[in-house]
Design an enzyme around this catalytic site. Structure first.
Site, PDB file in Angstrom:
ATOM      1  N   GLY A 196       0.796  -1.207  -0.010  1.00 16.86           N
ATOM      2  CA  GLY A 196       0.117  -0.035  -0.079  1.00 16.86           C
ATOM      3  C   GLY A 196       1.013   1.084   0.065  1.00 16.86           C
TER       4      GLY A 196
ATOM      5  CG  ASP B 152      -1.490   8.899  -3.569  1.00 17.11           C
ATOM      6  OD1 ASP B 152      -1.014   9.329  -4.632  1.00 17.11           O
ATOM      7  OD2 ASP B 152      -0.867   7.870  -3.021  1.00 17.11           O
TER       8      ASP B 152
END
Length: 511
Positions: free
Chosen positions: A18, A139
């Protein structure tokens, strides 16, 4: 020895990496469900004790921020854990069975416009909800967007989001640059304060890429991408793809404006402007490669039950496939299944067998008895875990296999149909009366034959006895139970499971 987090979450494999750590496949041993576990090694980001404490504070805030986003388009946060040595922190999340938008786009040309718009519209609904909290993702990119098997969009990794309520400290800036070069807004590149319109810029980048088949700015390096976001004008979509509607091109160019104040005001505005290009209810499905989720489905058939029987499964990510196939052989998977069922860990037991479905099909054929037995055992475990929708899908697979193998009078086919009727009734697709009618129709096929008192016949009669009281016709239910009790008294010992269950039903009717 398997790794156990906080005495509860069993790590069973790796799902990938991640934004700030490793994403693991886990199992919640208390609630019997698969979970995703985001593990972050604290010392990787903070070598000194004071920085580590600051990092842990940031993690706690991340968990609380993400937990506030209670939207169907964001995986639910279940738990946050700090290990005893403060070496790692863990965020326990809803596990999503799907593929990333990055993989969905990989190697493909531009998406059909209605597909791109359907994904964009779903993203806009997530952002609209998050921005109202207020939370900014910061993001947003294809790697942080998941598509489930039935085409629902899920936005992941709100972990670097910044609360905009004025109470947030600047610890979000600890560590490296936040964001991804190809989707980074000019204000984020410049290190300025960012608001919701930074996410809208990223959404514009994603829409442009989906509609054109290429990134807004092809760049040689991150530094080159940063400069192009600051200075270059995006190529209009219709220059690259003339069939794109002019108003959609105008929307994307507006989202990609350098000045945030020149972009649409809110994600809700974006959604409204995408509405004209979404498919209407009843519209035909778009042409997609085999196995690809269809993001238009929720607009063409609003809120349908997932037709997973007809929808090809999303190919597992390599890491996930490796995680679930670690049992190895079919024998090992079957042994693991029995072990987990004995422990009451039914969801994990089902996963152990789901991991070998392809191997069974390859070794014995997709329509053999072995495949039917495998899907039956998966269905039984899923039903025990409460996942009736997925259980129904498995029972329907068993029905299809047994119809081809044993024909329409096969006892195994009848057993699968009885179970499928029960699933549909639990899911509300059948009323109790309709379920009883279907079960009676099956019973009529064997009434007066030896099958009536065989195992499958008794199980069918038990299913009727279980659903009859729910119809409200207690007289009929009592009469049916009385005959079934009489037959069982002659056929089965007192401790027989079917006989015990019938006695329980009789006692419930008396009360």
């Amino acid at each position: 020895m398997r790794e156990i987090i906080d005495g509860r979450y069993e790590i069973t494999g790796a799902l990938g990496a991640g934004g700030m750590g490793q994403v693991l496949l886990g199992y919640d041993t208390v609630l019997d469900r698969a979970v995703a576990v985001k593990r972050i090694a604290v010392r990787q980001f903070a070598s000194r004790d004071d920085l580590a404490a600051e990092f842990v504070a940031r993690f706690r805030r991340e968990a609380r921020v993400t937990a506030r986003i209670r939207h169907h388009g964001v995986p639910q946060v279940y738990d946050a854990v700090l290990d005893a040595q403060a070496d790692s922190v863990y965020l326990v999340l809803e596990h999503i069975d799907g593929t990333t938008l990055r993989d969905y786009l990989a190697g493909a040309a531009a998406l059909p416009v209605e597909v791109a718009v359907a994904i964009g519209a779903q993203l806009a609904t997530v952002l609209s909800y998050a921005h109202a909290l207020p939370v900014v993702h910061r993001d947003l990119k294809p790697a942080n967007v998941l598509l489930t098997r039935d085409g629902v969009v899920k936005v992941i990794d709100f972990g670097i989001a910044a609360l905009l309520d004025g109470s947030t400290s600047r610890i979000t800036r600890t560590g490296s640059v936040l964001g991804t070069a190809a989707y980074m807004s000019p204000e984020l590149v410049n290190g300025q304060e960012v608001g919701p319109r930074a996410d809208l810029y990223a959404l514009g980048c994603i829409l442009h890429e989906m509609c054109s088949g290429r990134k807004v700015f092809e760049a040689r390096s991150d530094f080159d991408a940063y400069n192009r976001h600051l200075t270059d004008t995006p190529t209009p979509l219709r220059t690259l793809r003339p069939e794109v509607p002019a108003a959609l091109e105008e929307l994307v160019l507006g989202l990609l404006a350098k000045n945030p104040s020149d972009r649409p005001v809110t994600a809700q505005d974006v959604y409204r402007r995408l509405l004209p290009y979404l498919p209407r209810p009843g519209a035909p499905a778009p042409i997609l490669p085999p196995g690809q989720p269809d993001p238009t489905r929720i607009y063409r058939s609003p809120n349908p039950p997932a037709d997973l029987e007809s929808a090809p499964p999303v190919p597992a990510r390599p890491a996930a496939r490796q995680a679930v196939t670690e049992a190895g052989s079919l024998g090992d998977a079957a042994a693991r299944y029995r072990e987990l069922c004995a422990l009451g860990r039914y969801a994990q037991a089902a996963q152990a067998l789901l991991a070998v479905v392809e191997e069974v099909a390859r070794r014995y054929g997709p329509d053999g008895t072995e495949a039917g037995d495998l899907h039956r055992d998966i269905a039984l475990a899923l039903a025990q875990s409460g996942e009736q929708r997925r259980a129904l899908t498995e029972w329907e697979r068993v029905e299809a296999i047994e119809l081809r193998v044993g024909g329409p009078k096969s006892p195994r086919l009848r057993r699968a149909r009885v179970a499928a009727i029960g699933c549909r009734a639990v899911l509300g697709e059948l009323t109790a009366s309709a379920a009883v009618d279907e079960l009676y129709r099956l019973f009529g096929e064997i009434r007066g034959t030896d099958a009536e008192t065989a195992e499958d016949g008794l199980r069918l009669r038990l299913a009727i006895a279980e659903w009859l009281p729910a119809t409200g016709d207690h007289t009929r239910a009592e009469r049916f139970l009385t005959q079934l009790r009489t037959d069982l008294a002659m056929l089965r010992p007192a401790d027989d499971p079917v006989r015990r269950r019938v006695e329980e039903l009789a006692a419930e009717l008396r009360h």
